[in-house]
Structure formats: structure tokens, C-alpha cells
Scaffold this active site. Structure first.
Site, mmCIF file in Angstrom:
data_model
loop_
_atom_site.group_PDB
_atom_site.id
_atom_site.type_symbol
_atom_site.label_atom_id
_atom_site.label_comp_id
_atom_site.label_asym_id
_atom_site.label_seq_id
_atom_site.Cartn_x
_atom_site.Cartn_y
_atom_site.Cartn_z
ATOM 1 N N GLY A 91 7.678 -4.316 12.428
ATOM 2 C CA GLY A 91 8.497 -3.244 11.860
ATOM 3 C C GLY A 91 7.689 -2.048 11.389
ATOM 4 O O GLY A 91 8.227 -0.970 11.185
ATOM 5 N N ASN A 98 -6.475 -5.739 17.296
ATOM 6 C CA ASN A 98 -5.226 -6.406 17.636
ATOM 7 C C ASN A 98 -4.089 -5.534 17.093
ATOM 8 O O ASN A 98 -4.080 -5.181 15.918
ATOM 9 C CB ASN A 98 -5.212 -7.777 16.940
ATOM 10 C CG ASN A 98 -3.855 -8.446 16.990
ATOM 11 O OD1 ASN A 98 -3.169 -8.401 18.007
ATOM 12 N ND2 ASN A 98 -3.470 -9.073 15.880
ATOM 13 N N ARG A 128 0.813 -1.228 0.000
ATOM 14 C CA ARG A 128 0.000 0.000 0.000
ATOM 15 C C ARG A 128 0.842 1.272 0.000
ATOM 16 O O ARG A 128 0.333 2.365 -0.140
ATOM 17 C CB ARG A 128 -0.942 -0.028 1.216
ATOM 18 C CG ARG A 128 -2.045 -1.056 1.083
ATOM 19 C CD ARG A 128 -2.764 -1.297 2.408
ATOM 20 N NE ARG A 128 -2.113 -2.327 3.218
ATOM 21 C CZ ARG A 128 -2.494 -2.668 4.440
ATOM 22 N NH1 ARG A 128 -3.505 -2.034 5.013
ATOM 23 N NH2 ARG A 128 -1.857 -3.614 5.105
HETATM 24 C C1 UD1 Z 1 -1.383 -7.364 11.159
HETATM 25 C C2 UD1 Z 1 -2.233 -8.332 11.964
HETATM 26 C C3 UD1 Z 1 -3.530 -7.647 12.386
HETATM 27 C C4 UD1 Z 1 -3.209 -6.379 13.145
HETATM 28 C C5 UD1 Z 1 -2.252 -5.472 12.384
HETATM 29 C C6 UD1 Z 1 -1.769 -4.365 13.304
HETATM 30 C C7 UD1 Z 1 -1.756 -10.555 11.041
HETATM 31 C C8 UD1 Z 1 -2.230 -11.634 10.163
HETATM 32 N N1 UD1 Z 1 -2.551 -9.490 11.156
HETATM 33 O O1 UD1 Z 1 -2.096 -7.044 9.970
HETATM 34 O O2 UD1 Z 1 -4.294 -8.516 13.215
HETATM 35 O O3 UD1 Z 1 -4.422 -5.696 13.440
HETATM 36 O O4 UD1 Z 1 -1.099 -6.194 11.936
HETATM 37 O O5 UD1 Z 1 -0.905 -3.468 12.654
HETATM 38 O O6 UD1 Z 1 -0.718 -10.665 11.661
HETATM 39 N N2 UD1 Z 1 5.435 -9.478 7.868
HETATM 40 C C9 UD1 Z 1 6.484 -10.361 7.702
HETATM 41 N N3 UD1 Z 1 6.312 -11.447 6.930
HETATM 42 C C10 UD1 Z 1 5.132 -11.759 6.333
HETATM 43 C C11 UD1 Z 1 4.053 -10.846 6.507
HETATM 44 C C12 UD1 Z 1 4.224 -9.744 7.277
HETATM 45 O O7 UD1 Z 1 7.573 -10.144 8.235
HETATM 46 O O8 UD1 Z 1 5.063 -12.778 5.664
HETATM 47 C C13 UD1 Z 1 5.628 -8.281 8.699
HETATM 48 C C14 UD1 Z 1 5.426 -6.997 7.940
HETATM 49 O O9 UD1 Z 1 6.635 -6.526 7.406
HETATM 50 C C15 UD1 Z 1 4.889 -6.045 8.989
HETATM 51 C C16 UD1 Z 1 4.196 -6.972 9.978
HETATM 52 O O10 UD1 Z 1 4.679 -8.271 9.730
HETATM 53 O O11 UD1 Z 1 5.921 -5.362 9.666
HETATM 54 C C17 UD1 Z 1 2.673 -6.934 9.798
HETATM 55 O O12 UD1 Z 1 2.355 -7.335 8.491
HETATM 56 P P1 UD1 Z 1 1.205 -6.635 7.659
HETATM 57 O O13 UD1 Z 1 1.089 -7.328 6.366
HETATM 58 O O14 UD1 Z 1 1.370 -5.190 7.683
HETATM 59 O O15 UD1 Z 1 -0.068 -7.046 8.540
HETATM 60 P P2 UD1 Z 1 -1.433 -6.273 8.693
HETATM 61 O O16 UD1 Z 1 -2.301 -6.590 7.531
HETATM 62 O O17 UD1 Z 1 -1.182 -4.864 9.017
HETATM 63 CA CA CA Z 2 0.590 -3.542 9.048
#
Ligand code: UD1
Ligand code: CA
Length: 453
Positions: free
Chosen positions: A101, A167, A15
Site C-alpha cells: 500500500g 527488494n 515515520r
Molecule cells: C519492506 C520490505 C523491504 C523492502 C521495502 C520496500 C519487509 C520485511 N521488508 O520494508 O525488504 O525493501 O518494503 O518498500 O517486508 N504491512 C502490513 N502489516 C505489517 C507490516 C507491514 O500490512 O505487519 C504493510 C505496510 O502497511 C506497508 C507494507 O506492508 O504497506 C510494507 O511495510 P513497511 O513496514 O513499510 O516495510 P519496509 O520497512 O518499508
Molecule cells: Ca515501506
């Protein structure tokens, strides 16, 4: 129990629509990830693990200096899968604190609550009530208000989407538990990802107590997923820094209009006008006044110095009772001693001005050593560059440089020397003498101006 922090930072950040991996986006002069590592470090953990992946080595390459262990998540299969990559290096009975992060402004005191709860044998999760919970995972509670599970926004039904408790993704518990739960995660959901928050339902199924800790406010848990949220985080950070400065006794003419992108240290009774930007490490002495629209990077400024409107200062050491600007530019490796004046449209580069010396108008001083009590007249230029090399200019104590003088370097002006206005000085100007180097004035009597034909 030792604490291991795992920071999930492998995601792309779709995004953002950026070539830069999301966690390298800048916030207050540092990357998002540096903010999170900094906060984690303040908990004195035994180790910090950062899971990276999208953008390949770009993230660890850019942040080599961080005291962390880098863990590659080659394919980004979800937050649960990301955490799984880091756990093999974590000891069974460590407490694991999971940070994201892209959640950069969480407070150390809030994280400490999670760690304490995990140390008591609970699964601690950080939640928050948001006025706009859209996009976040929602907290599902039973009739006794006990947390049951998290449902992701994309998987939630209309009724669940009305829940305003979200969350934050941040959680803490024993490493051994996480390892057990993660091994059983599935990806049967809207995004076909291994969701870390699914471990909450697993904990509940085992009869464990889930301790939902409320964040201290909306802004500390805000995720940065797009440019608007990045700007919102910048505003939050700005407000925090402004509040801290005012708390220490700094006057800010408008706390909403100051940007500190680094470290700003202030003495007593400092006053900062609007729209100023501070970058790197800047120290302001007692009673320093900074006018509007001033940009200062990596400078040390002494007591009672005034910097007037629209000046730009970079990498300079500035003494006490100095007056700079309006519209002055001080460039790296410059030193302005006490009581010097550098006025409007004066550029100083890699030069030293001795105590009490003044360059008040329209000058360029480059690679110049100026003694004490020197007066540099308006329009004086040091010609320090021959197109290939740079040369120094030396001006002795008490010299007076007439207006519109060109000092062709390398050149020396002796102490007490006077240079006549409009001179082009190419040879040494001896001490205590007048040097003039310009065509003599002549008068043509009775000369007639041309007339229109
Ligand atoms: C996530 C949470 C959601 C929460 C939100 C809060 C999950 C499934 N959902 O959603 O419940 O409300 O954060 O901000 O966890 N990342 C990895 N590897 C991956 C995917 C993500 O390292 O395979 C890291 C991303 O870089 C990021 C963090 O995990 O820093 C969160 O990932 P993101 O895809 O932003 O999750 P949200 O959809 O925001
Ligand atoms: Ca996020």
C-alpha cells in the site's frame, strides 16, 4: 491461472508522524491505497484483497467504494504475517501478486512482467538499483549472480548495506507455495517481525528459480515512508501527468509547475500557464487558455475560452469563447453560456449567465438567473441572503444594470430594463423602462467646507 492481488496496507507508517493511517495519505488528490488498487485493477485480477489493521476500520470506512475484499490483520506482526491473513481466501492454484500500500507508483506493465514470470512457474520478485538504497531490504546474490535472499536494512552488516540492489517488496508466485513458506516463517530478526522477503531464501533452498525483475526506474518502486518520500512521489506523479499531457498536444509553460489532482481532459491546442491546480474532473475544450495561478475543480470549459490569471473555478459549466478573470471566482452550480465575460473581482455562485452577458468588474451574483446580452455594471451586488434564507434574482435579456446597484432578492429585472447607477432595487424593475432607486441629487450653492479650529 487466475490472479489474486494482495495489497499489504496494515502498517502504521510511524515515520509519517500522522494520525492518519499511512495508506490514507493523499497523493495527487487520491489516497496512496487508491493508487495501488487502481493499478491492480488494470491487471484484471479475479480478486483484490487488502490487508488493513492499524487505525482499525478507518481505512475500509474511508475507502468503502473500492472493489476489494478487506482482510483484518489485528496485530501488525510483519509483512509475512500480513500476507498470511489474506491467503485462506485465495485458491490453491491462483497466482498471487503481492503489492504494498505504500508503493503507489508502480506501473501496470512492470506488474504484468511479474505475473507472467509467476505463470511460468517462477518466484518473481521486483528489484531496483537505487542511488540511495538506505532503509530498504537488499538483494543478496551468489557468485553466479543468482538471487539467494533478502536482508533487511536493519539486519544488514556494513558490507551488505553497500549493495545498491533493493527488494521492492513486490512479488508474485503460486498461492500454494506462499502458503507453505509462510507457515515456516520465523521472527528472529532485528524487528521481531515475520518478514515476507524471507520466503525468497526458502524458495532457493527448495531449488526453485527466483526471477529478479528489474523495475523500469527508481521512481516507480519508491516506498512512501515519510513526508519527504511522499513529496517525492508527488513530484514523480506530477512529472508523469505533465509528460502525458504534453504527449497529447497540450502546451505547458512549465511542466514542473502544474498539479493535476484528479482527471484533466484536454482538447487540441490547449495552453496552460504556470502554477495551475486541477482537481476532480476537469475538461478543457479546444484552444482553451489557462493563465497563471488558476485553480479549477470539477468544471467543463468550452472551446476557445480564456481563463486569466488568479481565477478560481469550482463546479461550473462554462461555454465557448468565454473570458474569465483575472481574479474571478466561479462557484458550484454556475453556468456561463457562450461568449459571456466575468471579469476581475467578480464572484458568481449558483447563477446562470445567458449568452453574451457580461459582469466585468467587482460584482457578486448569487442565485441569479441572467438572460442574454445583459450588462452587469461594476459593483453590482445581488443581496440574496436575509440572514436566514436565500432568494433568487432574475434579470431579463438585454437588461443594463448600472454600476453599484444592489438587487435585493427576491427581485426581477425585466428584459431590456435599465437600472440607474447606485440603485437599491427592492421591487420589480419593469421591462424596457428606466428604474432608479436612490436619493435625488441636490446642490447646496455657496456651501462652505468646515475649517480647522
Ligand atoms: C519492506 C520490505 C523491504 C523492502 C521495502 C520496500 C519487509 C520485511 N521488508 O520494508 O525488504 O525493501 O518494503 O518498500 O517486508 N504491512 C502490513 N502489516 C505489517 C507490516 C507491514 O500490512 O505487519 C504493510 C505496510 O502497511 C506497508 C507494507 O506492508 O504497506 C510494507 O511495510 P513497511 O513496514 O513499510 O516495510 P519496509 O520497512 O518499508
Ligand atoms: Ca515501506
Amino acid at each position: 491461472m487466475p490472479l489474486s492481488v494482495v495489497i499489504l496496507a496494515a502498517g502504521q507508517g510511524k515515520r509519517m508522524h500522522s494520525d492518519l493511517p499511512k495508506v490514507l495519505q493523499p497523493l495527487g488528490g487520491r489516497t496512496l491505497l487508491e493508487h495501488v488498487v487502481d493499478t491492480a485493477t488494470r491487471l484484471n485480477p479475479a480478486s483484490i484483497h487488502v490487508v488493513y489493521g492499524h487505525g482499525g476500520e478507518q481505512v475500509p470506512d474511508a475507502l468503502k467504494h473500492l472493489p476489494v475484499r478487506w482482510v483484518l490483520q489485528a496485530e501488525q506482526l510483519g509483512t509475512g504475517h500480513a500476507l498470511m491473513q489474506a491467503l485462506p481466501a485465495v485458491a490453491e492454484d491462483d497466482i498471487v501478486l503481492v503489492l504494498y500500500g505504500d508503493v503507489p507508483l508502480v506501473r501496470t506493465s512492470t506488474l504484468q512482467k511479474l505475473v507472467d514470470s509467476a505463470a511460468r512457474g517462477e518466484l518473481a520478485v521486483l528489484t531496483a538499483r537505487l542511488t540511495d538504497p538506505g532503509g530498504y531490504g537488499r538483494v543478496l546474490r551468489d557468485t553466479e549472480a543468482q538471487v539467494q535472499s533478502i536482508v533487511e536494512h536493519k539486519d544488514a552488516n556494513t558490507e551488505q548495506r553497500r549493495i545498491d540492489e533493493i527488494n521492492t517488496g513486490l512479488m508474485a508466485c503460486k498461492a500454494a507455495w506462499l502458503r507453505r513458506w509462510l507457515a515456516n516463517l520465523g521472527n528472529h530478526n532485528a524487528q521481531k517481525e515475520y518478514y515476507l522477503p524471507d520466503v525468497i531464501a526458502m524458495a532457493v533452498a527448495e531449488g526453485l528459480l527466483v526471477d529478479a525483475i528489474a523495475a523500469s526506474g527508481e521512481s516507480e518502486v519508491a516506498g512512501v515512508n515519510d513526508r519527504q518520500q511522499l513529496a517525492a512521489a508527488e513530484t514523480t506523479l506530477r512529472q508523469r501527468i505533465a509528460a502525458a499531457l504534453m504527449y497529447q498536444g497540450v502546451t505547458l509553460r512549465d511542466p514542473a509547475r502544474i498539479d493535476v489532482r484528479g482527471q484533466l481532459n484536454c482538447g487540441r491546442d490547449v495552453c496552460i500557464d504556470i502554477n495551475c491546480i486541477f482537481e476532480g474532473t476537469v475538461s478543457l475544450g479546444n484552444r482553451v487558455g489557462i493563465g497563471p495561478n488558476v485553480v479549477i475543480r470539477d468544471c467543463e470549459i468550452g472551446d476557445d475560452t480564456q481563463v486569466f490569471a488568479n481565477s478560481v473555478l469550482d463546479g461550473a459549466q462554462i461555454g465557448a469563447r468565454v473570458r474569465i478573470g483575472p481574479f474571478a471566482r466561479i462557484r458550484p452550480e454556475s453556468q456561463l453560456a457562450d461568449e459571456t465575460h466575468v471579469g476581475n473581482f467578480v464572484e458568481v455562485k449558483k447563477s446562470r449567465l445567458g449568452r453574451g452577458s457580461k459582469a466585468n468588474h467587482l460584482s457578486y451574483l448569487g442565485d441569479t438567473e441572467v438572460g442574454r446580452e445583459v450588462n452587469i455594471g461594476a459593483g453590482t451586488i445581488t443581496c440574496n441572503y436575509d440572514g436566514v434564507n436565500k432568494y433568487p434574482t432574475v434579470i431579463g435579456d438585454g437588461a443594463f444594470i448600472g454600476s453599484n446597484t444592489s438587487l435585493v432578492a427576491p427581485v426581477t429585472v425585466g428584459p431590456g430594463a435599465t437600472i440607474g447607477a447606485g440603485s437599491v432595487i427592492t421591487k420589480e424593475a419593469p421591462a424596457d423602462a428606466l428604474s432608479v432607486a436612490r436619493a435625488e441629487q441636490k446642490t447646496v450653492a455657496g456651501w462652505k467646507r468646515p475649517r480647522k479650529k
